[in-house]
Design a protein around this motif. Structure first.
Motif, PDB file in Angstrom:
ATOM      1  N   SER A 144      26.577  -5.303  14.704  1.00 26.23           N
ATOM      2  CA  SER A 144      25.788  -4.858  15.856  1.00 26.23           C
ATOM      3  C   SER A 144      24.500  -4.183  15.387  1.00 26.23           C
ATOM      4  CB  SER A 144      26.600  -3.935  16.769  1.00 26.23           C
ATOM      5  OG  SER A 144      26.911  -2.725  16.114  1.00 26.23           O
ATOM      6  N   GLY A 145      24.548  -3.542  14.221  1.00 17.64           N
ATOM      7  CA  GLY A 145      23.334  -2.944  13.663  1.00 17.64           C
ATOM      8  C   GLY A 145      22.289  -4.002  13.334  1.00 17.64           C
ATOM      9  N   ALA A 146      22.735  -5.125  12.795  1.00 17.49           N
ATOM     10  CA  ALA A 146      21.808  -6.220  12.479  1.00 17.49           C
ATOM     11  C   ALA A 146      21.214  -6.783  13.764  1.00 17.49           C
ATOM     12  CB  ALA A 146      22.528  -7.318  11.699  1.00 17.49           C
ATOM     13  N   ALA A 147      22.024  -6.886  14.811  1.00 22.91           N
ATOM     14  CA  ALA A 147      21.526  -7.399  16.093  1.00 22.91           C
ATOM     15  C   ALA A 147      20.516  -6.423  16.709  1.00 22.91           C
ATOM     16  CB  ALA A 147      22.688  -7.640  17.055  1.00 22.91           C
ATOM     17  N   GLU A 148      20.747  -5.127  16.530  1.00 24.20           N
ATOM     18  CA  GLU A 148      19.774  -4.142  17.033  1.00 24.20           C
ATOM     19  C   GLU A 148      18.455  -4.248  16.266  1.00 24.20           C
ATOM     20  OE1 GLU A 148      21.503  -0.218  17.087  1.00 24.20           O
ATOM     21  OE2 GLU A 148      22.948  -0.743  18.659  1.00 24.20           O
TER      22      GLU A 148
END
Lengths: 337, 337
Positions: free
Chosen positions: B199-203
């Motif tokens: 989810s950090g990469a998507a953010e």
């Protein structure tokens, strides 16, 4: 590939108890695997084990030195290296839960090669996983899930393993994080696996087994945690649990390290069944585990009782009251075949 | 770190069209970025670009040679290395979607260093991500989700970007897989990220933006795919989409590479809203994209019409009928602020 015990726990000169949390967890659950602790002058932690050096530990039969500490950045301080090399030279394997790999430090890698010893970097699996298949496999599985991170999922799973074994069930704790791996000698840090292979790693961890065998799987994160829900879901799908226990910390006001509110226990039960039925259509909740550490005894007892009535599920604090009620429920719902 | 165009597409001697699927995707969506293709004798693929060698490509202005092929095991055949070195020596960067890293081949790594050129291994992000926070951020986002893998999520997102721009919207395609990265020159292969950071990469991929800007995010996997649902959920939470489009392939009888049945479009809408509302409480479905490649024209038209009526949502095949209806709905539901 299992980490061999007995262990020598390396604490070095960590400043406080928090930095030695991993070592304390090992002592809590596997006191009989631990021969001693190795501390440098100024160490602020104490695992309440006999202090000993590398030589004494090896003489007593230690097979692995565990670097069971955490520190900012997960680095390996330069002045710890010589003791790690000494342990390898003396014939022990070395296992670490730090982010930095033992094998990335040349002196350590060379000492391991020279002595034919093994290095375990438990945050980094060396296993090659395949993608999960979701196919049903024999054996039974119970997973701990949470309203948040760090609410007692590992402790609950370990308490369940212990109580299930005491009732004569064939049960094995399955570790999904570093402390759990030290406690069981094997496992996989699922949050360190490449995203494509989360459910595949969970399938590898909980393979086909005897129809009456129980894997007791340590949960990770929460389906309601915006940082880690993907890991939680991959683990849920791969473990394809027959049963799950919801773990909760009643005094927390927001999810760990983010600003999201905590979900209710009911929301967690519903979401776990809703998403989990993809790989196990009969998935069901068999209990609630409440971490009441911050409550008084009467308050803790009342909360467990009220929650049990509200949900119609055995509710307990594993540390304070044990998990026998949940195991009772498990035996009733899943009779031996 | 963007991949510079124009591109020279390296096809080598791959045996067939399937092995050159990545290159074909680049040509479909970015024909004007492609100067030519480099093929060895016996190559069974043809991207319908002028054939040219490294020298001619550089003379024509090519800045990056794209190894836009797939092969069993994702390996780099030995006899391709000299051409890659030649491209680096001639002044091009080289980008690859193979599993093996270009930089792991000594001759290639040395040639890149010698010439000060960049190597892009788009399956392996070099970016350091943090864990996702789930905090709401300005800007609008639309995500494509699927009843399965490989049902047209990337094509739908690219078609949406094109149609949204044609309507004057400020929209950028955000790539989450290798072909998409070549097509947009940037992005992150989310399935190759360490699980903790999905989810950090998507953010990171869809950062705070102007309130009227749209990120058009390429979806991955499916919440109902037992291999990849964790990736799908992490991407959903990180992208925190305002809107999503469900992509579907109507002739498929089981999920790709596993034995699970396909979910209905309704189940996907419900699960996406149910799980997605954690990071965007107003998330909603704005359209359905059906890959009708295997249907006749009348049948395709009837299916889209029937589905549109059943769900009350614009339904289309992006390739056959365009996505203007979905963009129309988007504009109506999200007026400029």
């Amino acid at each position: 590939m299992e980490i061999a015990h007995p262990y020598l726990l390396f604490l070095g000169d960590v400043p406080d108890d928090l930095a030695a949390k991993t070592a304390y967890g090992i002592v809590d659950w596997r006191r009989d695997w631990c021969l001693g602790q190795l501390r440098f002058p100024g160490c602020g932690a104490d695992a309440e084990l006999p202090d000993m050096g590398v030589g004494a530990a090896v003489a007593a039969g230690a097979r692995t030195m565990i670097v069971g500490v955490v520190n900012p950045g997960g680095v390996l301080p330069e002045h710890w290296v010589s003791t790690i090399v000494e342990a390898l030279d003396a014939g022990m394997d070395v296992a670490s839960g730090l982010h930095v790999r033992l094998s990335s430090v040349p002196a350590i890698a060379e000492a391991a090669a020279r002595n034919g010893r093994r290095l375990f970097d438990v945050r980094h699996s060396t296993e090659r996983f395949t993608t999960g298949k979701g196919t049903r496999r024999p054996g039974r599985r119970i997973l701990t899930v949470g309203t948040d991170c760090s609410v007692g999922k590992k402790y609950t799973a370990l308490a369940l393993e212990k109580a299930m074994r005491a009732r004569g069930l064939d049960a094995d704790f399955r570790a999904t994080g570093q402390t759990g791996i030290f406690i069981s000698g094997r496992g996989v840090s699922v949050d360190a696996v490449v995203a494509d292979f989360i459910s595949g790693a969970a399938e590898w961890l909980t393979p086909a087994a005897d129809p009456n065998h129980w894997d007791v799987v340590e949960g990770q994160g929460s389906l309601f945690h915006p940082s880690f829900a993907g890991v939680t879901l991959g683990l849920l799908h791969g473990a394809q649990p027959d049963a799950f226990v919801v773990c909760h910390e009643p005094t927390r006001t927001s999810m760990r390290n983010v600003s999201h509110p905590l979900p209710s226990i009911r929301e967690v039960i519903e979401a776990t069944v809703y998403m989990g039925r993809l790989t196990n259509p009969d998935i069901r909740c068999v209990g609630i585990s409440i971490n009441t550490e911050k409550l008084g005894d009467a308050e803790a007892r009342a909360l467990c009782k009220d929650t049990a009535i509200e949900y119609g599920l055995p509710t307990t604090d594993p540390i304070r009251f044990g998990v026998e009620g949940i195991v009772e429920r498990l035996i009733r719902e899943f009779p031996a075949v």
